[in-house]
Design an enzyme around this catalytic site. Sequence first.
Site, PDB file in Angstrom:
ATOM      1  N   VAL A  11       5.029   0.415 -20.586  1.00 55.17           N
ATOM      2  CA  VAL A  11       4.477   0.363 -21.663  1.00 55.17           C
ATOM      3  C   VAL A  11       5.678   1.639 -22.287  1.00 55.17           C
ATOM      4  CG1 VAL A  11       2.705   1.832 -23.348  1.00 55.17           C
ATOM      5  CG2 VAL A  11       1.676   0.843 -20.923  1.00 55.17           C
ATOM      6  N   ASP A  30      12.745  10.163 -18.896  1.00 54.43           N
ATOM      7  CA  ASP A  30      11.401  10.259 -17.828  1.00 54.43           C
ATOM      8  C   ASP A  30      12.291  11.074 -16.943  1.00 54.43           C
ATOM      9  OD1 ASP A  30       9.635   7.920 -16.959  1.00 54.43           O
ATOM     10  OD2 ASP A  30      11.178   8.348 -15.116  1.00 54.43           O
ATOM     11  N   GLU A 151      -2.173   1.522 -26.427  1.00 59.54           N
ATOM     12  CA  GLU A 151      -1.582  -0.635 -25.860  1.00 59.54           C
ATOM     13  C   GLU A 151      -2.247  -1.549 -25.183  1.00 59.54           C
ATOM     14  OE1 GLU A 151       2.573  -1.006 -26.479  1.00 59.54           O
ATOM     15  OE2 GLU A 151       0.932  -2.868 -26.060  1.00 59.54           O
ATOM     16  N   ARG A 154       0.119  -7.175 -21.640  1.00 58.40           N
ATOM     17  CA  ARG A 154       0.282  -7.557 -20.194  1.00 58.40           C
ATOM     18  C   ARG A 154       1.449  -7.204 -19.755  1.00 58.40           C
ATOM     19  NH1 ARG A 154      -2.080 -12.808 -22.411  1.00 58.40           N
ATOM     20  NH2 ARG A 154      -0.687 -12.175 -23.120  1.00 58.40           N
ATOM     21  N   LYS A 204      -9.048   1.309 -26.896  1.00 53.78           N
ATOM     22  CA  LYS A 204      -8.216   1.086 -26.075  1.00 53.78           C
ATOM     23  C   LYS A 204      -9.457   0.810 -24.445  1.00 53.78           C
ATOM     24  CE  LYS A 204      -5.513   0.103 -22.969  1.00 53.78           C
ATOM     25  NZ  LYS A 204      -4.158  -0.759 -22.775  1.00 53.78           N
ATOM     26  N   ASN A 208     -10.326  -3.156 -22.797  1.00 50.77           N
ATOM     27  CA  ASN A 208     -10.042  -3.330 -20.515  1.00 50.77           C
ATOM     28  C   ASN A 208     -11.184  -3.854 -19.963  1.00 50.77           C
ATOM     29  OD1 ASN A 208      -7.371  -3.628 -21.457  1.00 50.77           O
ATOM     30  ND2 ASN A 208      -7.077  -1.757 -19.834  1.00 50.77           N
ATOM     31  N   ALA A 252     -12.583 -18.184 -12.830  1.00 54.96           N
ATOM     32  CA  ALA A 252     -13.186 -17.352 -12.440  1.00 54.96           C
ATOM     33  C   ALA A 252     -11.748 -17.511 -11.030  1.00 54.96           C
ATOM     34  CB  ALA A 252     -13.334 -18.338 -11.183  1.00 54.96           C
ATOM     35  N   CYS A 260      -4.526  -1.536 -14.441  1.00 53.02           N
ATOM     36  CA  CYS A 260      -5.573  -0.947 -16.132  1.00 53.02           C
ATOM     37  C   CYS A 260      -6.203  -1.824 -15.491  1.00 53.02           C
ATOM     38  CB  CYS A 260      -4.577  -1.801 -16.487  1.00 53.02           C
ATOM     39  SG  CYS A 260      -3.138  -1.512 -17.158  1.00 53.02           S
TER      40      CYS A 260
HETATM   41  C1  UGA Z   1      -4.855  -5.934 -18.821  1.00 59.46           C
HETATM   42  C2  UGA Z   1      -4.794  -6.467 -20.077  1.00 59.46           C
HETATM   43  O1  UGA Z   1      -4.814  -8.014 -21.027  1.00 59.46           O
HETATM   44  C3  UGA Z   1      -3.350  -5.473 -21.257  1.00 59.46           C
HETATM   45  O2  UGA Z   1      -4.322  -5.657 -22.759  1.00 59.46           O
HETATM   46  C4  UGA Z   1      -3.527  -4.096 -21.335  1.00 59.46           C
HETATM   47  O3  UGA Z   1      -3.483  -3.668 -22.289  1.00 59.46           O
HETATM   48  C5  UGA Z   1      -3.415  -3.525 -19.678  1.00 59.46           C
HETATM   49  O4  UGA Z   1      -4.293  -4.256 -19.058  1.00 59.46           O
HETATM   50  C6  UGA Z   1      -3.089  -2.407 -20.298  1.00 59.46           C
HETATM   51  O5  UGA Z   1      -4.816  -1.348 -19.875  1.00 59.46           O
HETATM   52  O6  UGA Z   1      -2.200  -1.893 -19.593  1.00 59.46           O
HETATM   53  P1  UGA Z   1      -2.473  -6.587 -17.530  1.00 59.46           P
HETATM   54  O7  UGA Z   1      -3.484  -5.081 -16.336  1.00 59.46           O
HETATM   55  O8  UGA Z   1      -1.042  -6.844 -17.194  1.00 59.46           O
HETATM   56  O9  UGA Z   1      -3.250  -6.756 -18.435  1.00 59.46           O
HETATM   57  O10 UGA Z   1      -3.120  -8.260 -16.985  1.00 59.46           O
HETATM   58  P2  UGA Z   1      -4.139  -8.713 -17.307  1.00 59.46           P
HETATM   59  O11 UGA Z   1      -3.562 -10.405 -17.991  1.00 59.46           O
HETATM   60  O12 UGA Z   1      -5.316  -8.785 -18.318  1.00 59.46           O
HETATM   61  O13 UGA Z   1      -5.063  -9.599 -15.849  1.00 59.46           O
HETATM   62  C7  UGA Z   1      -5.282  -8.133 -15.116  1.00 59.46           C
HETATM   63  C8  UGA Z   1      -6.302  -8.791 -13.621  1.00 59.46           C
HETATM   64  O14 UGA Z   1      -7.739  -9.801 -14.076  1.00 59.46           O
HETATM   65  C9  UGA Z   1      -5.618  -9.902 -13.258  1.00 59.46           C
HETATM   66  O15 UGA Z   1      -5.422  -9.285 -11.621  1.00 59.46           O
HETATM   67  C10 UGA Z   1      -5.455 -11.601 -13.420  1.00 59.46           C
HETATM   68  O16 UGA Z   1      -5.650 -11.982 -12.225  1.00 59.46           O
HETATM   69  C11 UGA Z   1      -7.569 -11.376 -13.356  1.00 59.46           C
HETATM   70  N1  UGA Z   1      -7.840 -11.916 -14.173  1.00 59.46           N
HETATM   71  C12 UGA Z   1      -7.376 -12.398 -15.559  1.00 59.46           C
HETATM   72  C13 UGA Z   1      -9.030 -13.548 -14.000  1.00 59.46           C
HETATM   73  O17 UGA Z   1      -8.951 -12.917 -12.620  1.00 59.46           O
HETATM   74  N2  UGA Z   1      -8.942 -13.976 -14.728  1.00 59.46           N
HETATM   75  C14 UGA Z   1      -8.609 -14.436 -16.111  1.00 59.46           C
HETATM   76  O18 UGA Z   1      -9.468 -14.989 -16.650  1.00 59.46           O
HETATM   77  C15 UGA Z   1      -8.160 -13.454 -16.323  1.00 59.46           C
END
Ligand code: UGA
Length: 436
Positions: A11, A30, A151, A154, A204, A208, A252, A260
Amino acid sequence: MKISIIGSGHVGLISGVCFAEKGHEVLCVDHDNEKLAKLRNAEVPFFEPGLPELLKKHHTAKRLRFSDSTAEAVKFGQAIFICVGTPSTERGKADMTYVEKVARDIAETLTDYRLIVEKSTVPIMTGERVKAAIQRYVRAEVHFDVASNPEFLREGSAIEDTLKPDRIVIGVDSGKAETLLREVYAGYECPFVVTSIGSAELIKHASNSFLALKISFINWVSRLCERTGADVNEVAKGMGLDHRIGPHFLHAGIGYGGSCFPKDVEALAHISEDLGIDASPIRMISTLNKGQADRFHDRLEKELWVLKDKTLAIWGLAFKPNTDDIREAPALSLVQRLIKDGAKLRVHDPVAMPAVRKQHPDLYYAKDPLDATSGADALLVCTEWPVYREADLAKVKANLRVPIIFDGRNCLDRKRAGDLGLTLIGVGKPDVRPKK
Ligand code: UGA
């Protein structure tokens, strides 16, 4: 504007680079000296598409600098963004040690007005606590404001998400804080939502958890599909065309991972319990998620019978494509389980293999996806990297000892698999089996 960022992880660093891209002067702090040495050389400490180019650009333009000193950050920035980690404690609560330490460090050197902005994902009421901590430790009679600016980036699309967000949320309790944050975000074209600090913090967490809920819900629907012969992708498409539902986060698979969702869902459950509110709807999200990985493992056992001494190819180790992050990756827990089962693993991931190798040096790390499949009793797809979607299934079939694929992300071409006579077992979909 001069902006300081404390904490140069996903972030903090991405925010810093993107603020520089919008024309601000940025100082990122950092405490990890190894990381700082890399950053001062304009080298990225983790994989994120687009980051190396922007880091180099603003490092060269001297719009982005790095330091290990919070005191320097306090002196430099009109706005100081706190972006340090809030890992889970053993009980699943958010560990606020780093945030509290930064608040104290800021207080120690505060001599003029500063806006202190929490950007780390924090429990509701952290803003008040940060304010109280600074007030307690500040040495001089100084005015300051605390704000929340959650924030939503992704991993894997972090630069795009940060430069072109769906919305910017700021939680403030003073006009001065709002004015400064409007200045920080002057160049952005998206809704600018101004709320109380507590609302911003909750936006936030609730966002999530809601996204995690969507994933767990469709994964639960996939179980119904498996029993009834329906196809979860068709169901998700039909649902997602309703504007009130939307098509996103309805894929799925073997469950969500990352740094996160697992942590934030647990933390929200704790927050609600601490406030005396029944957390069972939130707890159900993680229970369903864990169950999804168990079901995938059950499918393997059902199909392959004994896993001991079977050679299994694994495609994908990162928690999602376009990242080398393996924190809470469903693939990694599956790997650990299969090691216990006594299976022999041939694993591949375009970028996450070095991270896994540190934990499991004895696995076979394949040169490329096809090499992983060589002589394997089955192929398991755990992360939907484009290179796997585009793989030549005829070559995969020729390489496998037994032509069975478990597609944990529903990303392979089912028609092609069927034409080739492969067995393809997905999530929430009828199996593809060779015609007898
Ligand atoms: C997530 C949120 O999407 C962000 O908006 C947020 O800022 C971030 O957490 C955070 O709190 O810092 P991130 O963890 O980087 O982002 O990734 P995502 O794209 O959200 O995916 C999370 C998980 O869900 C992955 O393992 C992905 O494979 C899974 N996923 C996602 C599914 O299994 N199905 C989906 O339809 C979408």
